[in-house]
Scaffold this active site. Structure first.
Site, PDB file in Angstrom:
ATOM      1  N   ASP A  13       0.822  -1.228   0.000  1.00  0.00           N
ATOM      2  CA  ASP A  13       0.000   0.000   0.000  1.00  0.00           C
ATOM      3  C   ASP A  13       0.848   1.266   0.000  1.00  0.00           C
ATOM      4  OD1 ASP A  13      -2.216  -1.702   0.245  1.00  0.00           O
ATOM      5  OD2 ASP A  13      -1.982  -1.733   2.421  1.00  0.00           O
ATOM      6  N   HIS A  41      -4.349  -1.974  -5.981  1.00  0.00           N
ATOM      7  CA  HIS A  41      -3.794  -0.636  -6.169  1.00  0.00           C
ATOM      8  C   HIS A  41      -4.967   0.290  -6.461  1.00  0.00           C
ATOM      9  CE1 HIS A  41       0.106  -2.410  -6.939  1.00  0.00           C
ATOM     10  NE2 HIS A  41      -0.232  -2.893  -8.105  1.00  0.00           N
TER      11      HIS A  41
END
Ligand code: GDP
Length: 425
Positions: A13, A41
């Site tokens: 992340d 994503h």
């Protein structure tokens, strides 16, 4: 540009999708080399806001060829759904290919992932239950199914039947669950097999041709260095290597061809799922960072789970950059810190009465305590800044401090989720 790996230096992340979407405008190929649809994503560009899970982040450029290499865990239903969602959102049909040697996530991988997390109850690892651990176990047990196998019904039935011989024993005895037949599994896959066929190709041939033609290639990593099974916080890791070094295997690129490794580093820390996390914040400061982080707060793109939050951890990040072999750093989400008067950065761990700069093994991480240095905040919006020299002095100092401590150049600074919110240094 040659061959560039863009990989995470933290727990995942870090904003790799944003960086790849920004940098892919100059490339010809983007290749995913590991993992499956178990993480995501978020990409924000002029075409909208998108959540990608399995498709490479070059899909917003119709001239870029996006490949899933042999190292990827391919859930064919999830692949088709993600592709169709993009088309529905108005994206021009991307060029996409799936390696015939990649393996397929089967319905029972997901089932075993769920049953095992249920069995472990409060000892669970925080799996996203996408079947990834059972998938990679089967791959290395040599009872996995390659994409090419989907198109030979007789051999597919035989191979799934063989895998089920042991799976049914576990289902019946360990999990008290109904057993499965190859026929059931194939019936579940069947609606997707013909649809997936046009995407299947020999990615090795395409990669060799691209290398000969000196094309620009991006290798796209999923998750981050600290989730690597060999170098990360095992067993709270993922089940495939998240390192640029593995891209040679998972994408089929000669090791000497990779000339650039961009480690994506987050300006603070976040971590999803279980495992040691030395700078974790349990107070209001953590809640505030979570609500201000990312583009809409720090919640998983695949699971929606709240991410665990912490201050920047130099010990972990330096280690993450080193195991990635980073040649440069992209520091992301710097804008998120703009609300703070002071910004703590963990510079060392205290462990057994000593101070250490080095990232210890998992058991010892649990005993490590952070030692912080307090840096000055800048308290102003930086999202419109595009030149390093235009950043407030305190923001420049924050970047330079991290660079000096990690000893790898910070070439990119991301100051917002949009593709264009980027400073090149
Ligand atoms: P990835 O898996 O590494 O691509 O990261 P994720 O997409 O899971 O999480 C990163 C989050 O931060 C996403 O919501 C992005 O839209 C967002 N993001 C990326 N770069 C920046 C940035 O520089 N600033 C802000 N505010 N958000 C960013």
């Amino acid at each position: 540009m040659g061959v560039t790996a863009i990989v995470g230096a933290n727990w995942g992340d870090e904003g790799k999708g944003k960086m790849i979407d920004s940098l892919a405008s100059h490339s010809d190929l983007v290749i995913r080399f590991q993992g499956g649809n178990n993480a995501g994503h978020t990409v924000i560009n002029d075409q909208g806001r998108f959540a990608l899970h399995l498709l490479p982040s070059g899909v917003f450029y119709p001239n870029v060829l996006n490949l899933l290499g042999p190292g990827v865990a391919v859930n064919i239903k999830a692949f088709l759904e993600e592709y169709q969602t993009l088309i529905r959102q108005g994206i021009t049909k991307p060029q996409l290919g799936i390696s015939n040697r990649a393996q397929v996530v089967l319905p029972y991988h997901k089932l075993f992932d769920e049953l095992e997390e249920q069995r472990l109850a409060d000892r669970q690892f925080g799996s996203t239950k996408s079947g990834i651990a059972p998938f990679y176990s089967d791959k290395y047990l040599k009872i996995g199914i390659q994409v090419a196998d989907l198109f030979d019904r007789e051999s597919l039935t035989e191979k799934i039947g063989r895998a089920l011989e042991q799976k049914n024993i576990l289902l019946a005895n360990l999990y008290q669950h109904a057993t499965l037949t190859a026929k059931d599994i194939i019936a579940e896959l069947d609606p997707y097999i013909a649809q997936i066929e046009p995407f299947v190709c020999d990615t090795n041939q395409l990669v060799q041709q691209a290398l000969r033609a000196k094309k620009d290639i991006i290798l796209e990593g999923q998750l981050g260095a600290l989730r690597d099974p060999d170098h990360g916080i095992y067993p709270f890791t993922t089940s495939s290597s998240t390192l640029a070094g593995f891209a040679t295997v998972g994408a089929g690129i000669p090791p000497h061809a990779i000339t650039r490794i961009i480690a994506v580093v987050k300006a603070y820390s976040s971590c999803v799922g279980a495992g040691p996390f030395v700078t974790e914040l349990f107070d209001k400061a953590g809640d505030e960072l979570r609500s201000r982080g990312g583009d809409k707060g720090e919640y998983g793109a695949t699971t929606g789970r709240p991410r665990r939050m912490g201050w920047f951890d130099l010990v972990a990040t330096r280690y993450g950059c080193h195991v990635q072999g980073a040649t440069e750093i992209a520091l992301t989400l710097l804008d998120v810190l703009s609300y703070l008067d002071e910004i703590p950065v963990c510079v060392q761990y205290e462990l057994d009465g000593n101070q250490t700069d080095y990232f210890p093994s998992t058991t010892r991480l649990n005993k490590s305590k952070p030692r912080y240095k307090i840096l000055k905040g800048w308290k102003q919006d930086i999202t419109q800044v595009r030149e390093f020299s235009q950043l407030p002095q305190a923001a420049q100092d924050y970047v330079k401090f991290i660079e000096q401590e990690i000893e790898i150049p910070i070439r990119w600074i991301s100051v917002g989720p949009h593709r264009d919110s980027l400073i090149r240094r």
